[in-house]
Enzyme design. Structure first.
Site, short mmCIF file in Angstrom:
data_model
loop_
_atom_site.label_atom_id
_atom_site.label_comp_id
_atom_site.label_asym_id
_atom_site.label_seq_id
_atom_site.Cartn_x
_atom_site.Cartn_y
_atom_site.Cartn_z
N ASN A 129 -1.54 18.54 -20.81
CA ASN A 129 -1.60 17.51 -22.08
C ASN A 129 -2.09 18.02 -23.31
OD1 ASN A 129 -2.08 14.99 -20.87
ND2 ASN A 129 -3.25 15.77 -19.44
N LYS A 138 2.51 11.51 -11.30
CA LYS A 138 1.56 10.46 -11.96
C LYS A 138 2.25 9.13 -12.30
CE LYS A 138 -1.68 13.39 -14.73
NZ LYS A 138 -2.01 13.69 -16.09
N GLU A 177 -5.52 16.55 -10.78
CA GLU A 177 -6.17 16.89 -12.05
C GLU A 177 -7.68 17.10 -11.64
OE1 GLU A 177 -5.45 13.67 -15.02
OE2 GLU A 177 -4.15 15.32 -16.37
N LYS A 223 6.05 23.08 -14.70
CA LYS A 223 5.17 21.77 -14.20
C LYS A 223 4.92 21.98 -13.07
CE LYS A 223 3.98 17.19 -14.72
NZ LYS A 223 4.37 15.84 -15.50
N GLU A 255 8.63 18.04 -25.50
CA GLU A 255 7.88 18.37 -24.12
C GLU A 255 8.33 19.86 -23.63
OE1 GLU A 255 5.21 16.87 -22.50
OE2 GLU A 255 5.34 14.79 -23.15
N HIS A 287 -2.10 10.29 -27.81
CA HIS A 287 -2.16 9.14 -27.32
C HIS A 287 -2.85 8.19 -28.38
CE1 HIS A 287 -2.13 10.78 -22.93
NE2 HIS A 287 -0.98 10.35 -23.15
N ARG A 344 0.92 -1.25 0.11
CA ARG A 344 0.12 0.03 0.12
C ARG A 344 0.86 1.19 0.05
NH1 ARG A 344 -3.00 -3.06 3.80
NH2 ARG A 344 -4.55 -4.14 2.79
N HIS A 367 7.24 8.78 -27.41
CA HIS A 367 6.30 9.82 -26.86
C HIS A 367 6.54 11.05 -27.44
CE1 HIS A 367 3.20 11.14 -24.24
NE2 HIS A 367 3.96 11.79 -23.56
N ARG A 391 -4.39 21.03 -14.41
CA ARG A 391 -3.52 20.23 -14.72
C ARG A 391 -3.44 19.86 -16.20
NH1 ARG A 391 -0.22 16.08 -10.84
NH2 ARG A 391 0.81 15.04 -12.79
N HIS A 425 -1.59 15.87 -26.37
CA HIS A 425 -1.49 14.59 -25.81
C HIS A 425 -2.87 13.85 -26.17
CE1 HIS A 425 2.27 15.72 -23.69
NE2 HIS A 425 1.92 14.70 -23.39
#
Lengths: 359, 359
Positions: free
Chosen positions: B246, B143, B237, B227, B185, B253, B121, B266, B242, B249
């Protein structure tokens, strides 16, 4: 309806307890929201009895409902099953606004909660525990997760539900053995936190064995309150306080693991583990024989097994060292000092642990 | 050493940026602690170059170190690989005090972070990003996660590192194509948040292409600060802020998914996606042709690909609807309004999206 409020700041939620209130769950899922999607995760046993009425109640509120079923039993609490559920969620078009409803016992709650905690980095979820064990224990506190072949609950998260709904009426359909297993955790709360509650259980054995709804509602409410008291003070098991809930569990996890999670129900393992922990406490001079007898008598009144499974004792010790609670290679145990109070004891010798397993 | 402080209350941490400072990581792992165990998760390419000096530095501080290697590349960012790592952690005797060090690019960081977030956990973890892309983006913000066959990053958590160490000297060993992909980026931050930084990039193309360490250290520090500014205001988010990160993106994606995560890096997908997003913004009357030209020129100066992959356009649209950012079945895009500023635009028509993909 009796409500237990779990105060965790921004993650606070209510546990609503009643009898015959299953379909009120709809109001807990924000089903009024436009285009709300709810995914009920359940097992095939529970689905047959309760999934349809619940789904219907949600649909009547305009909610898009999907039901995902897993096989009943501990083997479903596995990463591979989580992968299947993640993919099924995707197939059903689930997104970040989807609400997961965990309808079932501890396995379903832990598994569905883990899936909710991780799908798109976290979905809201509602717990509807349908076993006594889940109602008094696993549905409260936000521990979610799955097992690894090497040990129970080794993968997971702390992820609080947005609501818990408990309907004690569903306990009438619970098989006798499962019901009794749940009583082990009930007894545990008396031993670790509340001597008066232990006395209440002793004086209501008949009604409890008969599943009297009024007694059950009180019993579940008290257990949830006691657990919430601990969780509120130590949400992430950091201060050591939350560890008291693991009374009997270091033994239990080893028994469950050694027997392949199939021979013992979790509550049965807890009952046996509590007896081992009590004997260990006596060996270390913390309680006397009267304490052990009182605990034994109540567990026996609930017809719980108390004998350590016939597996190699050294293997059990080795499994205990794999428990998450092991810190830097030292075993630690939650041991009673008197009825209603326990302490965390570190550095117990293997020989004492071995002796405590001999009834 | 330049430090960017990410202020997230109890989850705050520092990003330490330098050149040749890789082995200072030891001090970030609490290696002084008695019997500290550190598990370095890395890929076999990075391991060959940097795992040994790092492990040695940690061992010199008395730390027990294990190195777990995964195959390089996006396919390792899968739940099945997470299962293998969870089991390997168990085999190495990892417990709740173990510190995970993610040594590698974005795949390693996201995967190791997810493993850290979920093993027992949640374990502490330190990010040591070794690609430009990871240094300016994926190692900052918490993330973590893995992909499903149906889409990228669909399973994961928000789990902040306890520290991030960035050594720009390691970028000298980065293959040309990966280095350039990272620059996509970098350009993105200029477009979405900082017109002056975009200008800095335009005026330092030569030094950037030559990987000048001083220019790189400034560039990485600025990107991390930009960032962090966003993450501090919208850690999970939730507010929509946030989402500006993206930019490009949603397209990216879909391209990555349609090409099996193998054809495009990427950052290359981001570059192409940024061009699509810019054209979409122009179609919707938000920016003019000059904006598109300026963005194209800088991306071309960094030799990034700008053509949409040759895959069925309708399939791409369908994949976009599976993106996590889809809310109740409506596509949304991050679109520029001028250099240094973007907005979240909901309910864009499929026809406009299709047209924006035609160069």
């Amino acid at each position: 309806m009796p409500t237990v409020h779990v105060n965790l700041g921004p993650r606070s939620y209510d546990i609503v307890i009643g009898s015959g209130n299953l379909c009120h769950a709809a109001s807990l899922c924000d089903a009024e929201q436009d285009d709300a999607q709810t995914v009920i995760i359940t097992d095939s046993n529970v689905a047959e009895l309760y999934a349809e009425p619940l789904a219907t109640a949600l649909e009547e509120l305009g909610c898009d409902v999907a039901v995902l079923e897993v096989e009943p039993g501990e083997p479903s609490k596995a990463p591979e099953v989580a992968i299947e559920l993640w993919e099924e969620l995707l197939d059903h078009g689930a997104d970040r606004k989807t609400v997961i409803v965990a309808l079932g016992g501890g396995v379903v709650g832990d598994l569905a909660g883990f899936v909710a905690a991780t799908f798109t980095r976290g979905l809201r979820f509602v717990q509807i525990p349908t076993t006594l064990l889940a109602q008094v224990d696993s549905s409260v506190g936000g521990k979610v997760g799955v097992n690894l072949p090497g040990g129970k609950n080794l993968v997971g998260a702390f992820w609080q539900p947005c609501a818990v709904l408990i309907d004690v009426a569903v306990l009438s359909s619970l098989p006798e053995r499962e019901y009794r297993a749940g009583l082990a955790e009930v007894v545990k709360y008396g031993v670790i936190q509340d001597a008066a509650f232990f006395g209440y259980l002793e004086s209501h054995v008949g009604q409890i064995n008969d599943r009297d709804p009024n007694v059950l509602a009180h019993l579940v409410e008290r257990c949830c309150r006691l657990k919430a008291d601990v969780v509120e003070q130590d949400e992430r098991e950091e201060t050591g306080l939350r560890a008291i809930l693991n009374y009997g569990h270091t033994f239990c996890h080893a028994f469950e693991s050694a027997t392949g999670y199939e021979q013992l129900l979790h509550g049965e393992g807890v009952a046996i583990g509590m007896m081992c922990a009590a004997r260990l406490a006596e060996r270390l001079g913390r309680v006397d024989a009267t304490f052990i007898e009182r605990q034994r008598k109540l567990l026996e009144a609930f017809k719980l097994p108390l004998d350590v499974p016939a597996v190699d004792r050294d293997e059990l010790i080795e499994l205990m060292y794999r428990d998450k609670k092991v810190e830097r290679g030292k075993l630690r145990f939650v041991l009673p000092t008197c009825m209603g109070h326990v302490e965390l004891v570190r550095g117990v010798a293997n020989d004492d642990v071995l002796a405590a397993m001999e009834g």
